[in-house]
Design an enzyme around this catalytic site. Sequence first.
Site, PDB file in Angstrom:
ATOM      1  N   GLY A  68      11.053 -41.763 -55.647  1.00 31.78           N
ATOM      2  CA  GLY A  68      10.151 -41.841 -54.406  1.00 31.78           C
ATOM      3  C   GLY A  68      11.101 -41.801 -53.129  1.00 31.78           C
ATOM      4  CB  CYS A 125       8.255 -34.073 -49.436  1.00 35.94           C
ATOM      5  SG  CYS A 125       8.614 -32.908 -48.008  1.00 35.94           S
ATOM      6  CB  THR A 262      20.019 -34.973 -65.252  1.00 36.20           C
ATOM      7  OG1 THR A 262      18.983 -34.873 -64.372  1.00 36.20           O
ATOM      8  CG2 THR A 262      19.773 -35.951 -66.414  1.00 36.20           C
TER       9      THR A 262
HETATM   10  C1  LIG Z   1      17.156 -39.446 -60.094  1.00 38.64           C
HETATM   11  C2  LIG Z   1      16.960 -38.191 -59.541  1.00 38.64           C
HETATM   12  C3  LIG Z   1      16.635 -38.173 -58.017  1.00 38.64           C
HETATM   13  C4  LIG Z   1      16.676 -36.932 -57.198  1.00 38.64           C
HETATM   14  N1  LIG Z   1      16.247 -37.058 -55.964  1.00 38.64           N
HETATM   15  C5  LIG Z   1      16.213 -35.946 -55.202  1.00 38.64           C
HETATM   16  C6  LIG Z   1      16.293 -35.851 -53.825  1.00 38.64           C
HETATM   17  O1  LIG Z   1      16.102 -36.837 -53.316  1.00 38.64           O
HETATM   18  N2  LIG Z   1      16.124 -34.627 -53.338  1.00 38.64           N
HETATM   19  C7  LIG Z   1      16.039 -33.312 -54.068  1.00 38.64           C
HETATM   20  O2  LIG Z   1      15.881 -32.381 -53.398  1.00 38.64           O
HETATM   21  N3  LIG Z   1      16.159 -33.311 -55.336  1.00 38.64           N
HETATM   22  C8  LIG Z   1      16.292 -34.513 -56.243  1.00 38.64           C
HETATM   23  N4  LIG Z   1      16.425 -34.495 -57.306  1.00 38.64           N
HETATM   24  C9  LIG Z   1      16.256 -33.381 -58.031  1.00 38.64           C
HETATM   25  C10 LIG Z   1      17.782 -32.791 -58.344  1.00 38.64           C
HETATM   26  O3  LIG Z   1      18.467 -32.700 -57.153  1.00 38.64           O
HETATM   27  C11 LIG Z   1      17.895 -31.369 -59.179  1.00 38.64           C
HETATM   28  O4  LIG Z   1      17.238 -30.176 -58.440  1.00 38.64           O
HETATM   29  C12 LIG Z   1      17.010 -31.666 -60.386  1.00 38.64           C
HETATM   30  O5  LIG Z   1      17.184 -32.835 -60.994  1.00 38.64           O
HETATM   31  C13 LIG Z   1      17.434 -30.459 -61.575  1.00 38.64           C
HETATM   32  O6  LIG Z   1      18.799 -30.631 -61.856  1.00 38.64           O
HETATM   33  P1  LIG Z   1      19.603 -31.452 -63.023  1.00 38.64           P
HETATM   34  O7  LIG Z   1      18.488 -30.844 -64.333  1.00 38.64           O
HETATM   35  O8  LIG Z   1      20.962 -30.958 -63.190  1.00 38.64           O
HETATM   36  O9  LIG Z   1      19.306 -32.769 -62.720  1.00 38.64           O
HETATM   37  C14 LIG Z   1      16.590 -35.947 -57.869  1.00 38.64           C
HETATM   38  C15 LIG Z   1      16.687 -35.706 -59.272  1.00 38.64           C
HETATM   39  C16 LIG Z   1      16.825 -37.031 -60.102  1.00 38.64           C
HETATM   40  C17 LIG Z   1      17.212 -36.987 -61.610  1.00 38.64           C
END
Ligand SMILES: Cc1cc2nc3c(=O)[nH]c(=O)nc-3n(C[C@H](O)[C@H](O)[C@H](O)COP(=O)(O)O)c2cc1C
Length: 281
Positions: A68, A125, A262
Amino acid sequence: MVTFAGIDFKNPVTLASGTCGFGRELAEYFDLSELGGICSKGLTLYERVGNPAPRVAETPSGMLNAVGLQNPGIDAFIRTELPFMRTLGTMIIANFSASSADEFALCAAKLSDAGVDMLEVNVSCPNVKAEGLAFGVSPDAVSAVTEAVKSSAGHTPVMVKLSPNVTDITVIAKAAEQAGADALSMINTLLGIRFDLRSGKPILANGTGGLSGAAILPVALGMVYRTANAVKIPILGLGGISSRDDAREMLIAGATLIGIGTATFRDPAIALKIARELEDA
Ligand SMILES: Cc1cc2nc3c(=O)[nH]c(=O)nc-3n(C[C@H](O)[C@H](O)[C@H](O)COP(=O)(O)O)c2cc1C
């Protein structure tokens, strides 16, 4: 070195928004100056406390989160976090979101005046004017936000982060490009839910959450591949990358930079390993 949207990155590896805070915790594990760049946690005009717990749930080969957008607000970020990030010796990408095009423009002006290297516009958002529907699902809304951010970002390059929760991501990508985006990043998380079998209720207090991690790699590759064939601006590809070979696939799909999210939760230094292994490849 990799040139992306007019900026020179040491290598193609960046840390994904929301999975590395502002770099403080990871800096204890390795020297972040060995990475191409770091994306800040998603910033908003005012401080946000985020959603109630539980905010994360496990899934096969991934995780579901509904944090959030917890963050200290842009002014506090500029005062307390940005000076630290500047010491890291890597490119600083400020990820932010807002609830109207005007607010996006105001946030962009503050962040570019503060001297971040690149802006990452999170359009996943809710849009208050469109009854809470995410900006990122509508080409017109993405276009309006991109134009607003570009008009107030000065010389700071603008990267629009696309949501995968749409029918055809290339339509949204083209809207961002036509509105002046310098680059795209993709993908954000995929909408999902998990239930607690005892209570029959969602595990996350928020109900739904965003799926990330290894499970989404093929989806991310597919979306990057289709988009790279539809636009001319460069793409930062992310979603499920957890090894050098995943990163190589993302580059083959058409990305110029890659993001690690992640996978960092399992191994805090994975981005460094991938950056070094890519150089050796
Ligand atoms: C815990 C968590 C918080 C995240 N917060 C944001 C955020 O604040 N803004 C955003 O654009 N993406 C956010 N993401 C998305 C990641 O930047 C990314 O686009 C997405 O997790 C896919 O990449 P991954 O599979 O390598 O994690 C978040 C992802 C996770 C897991």
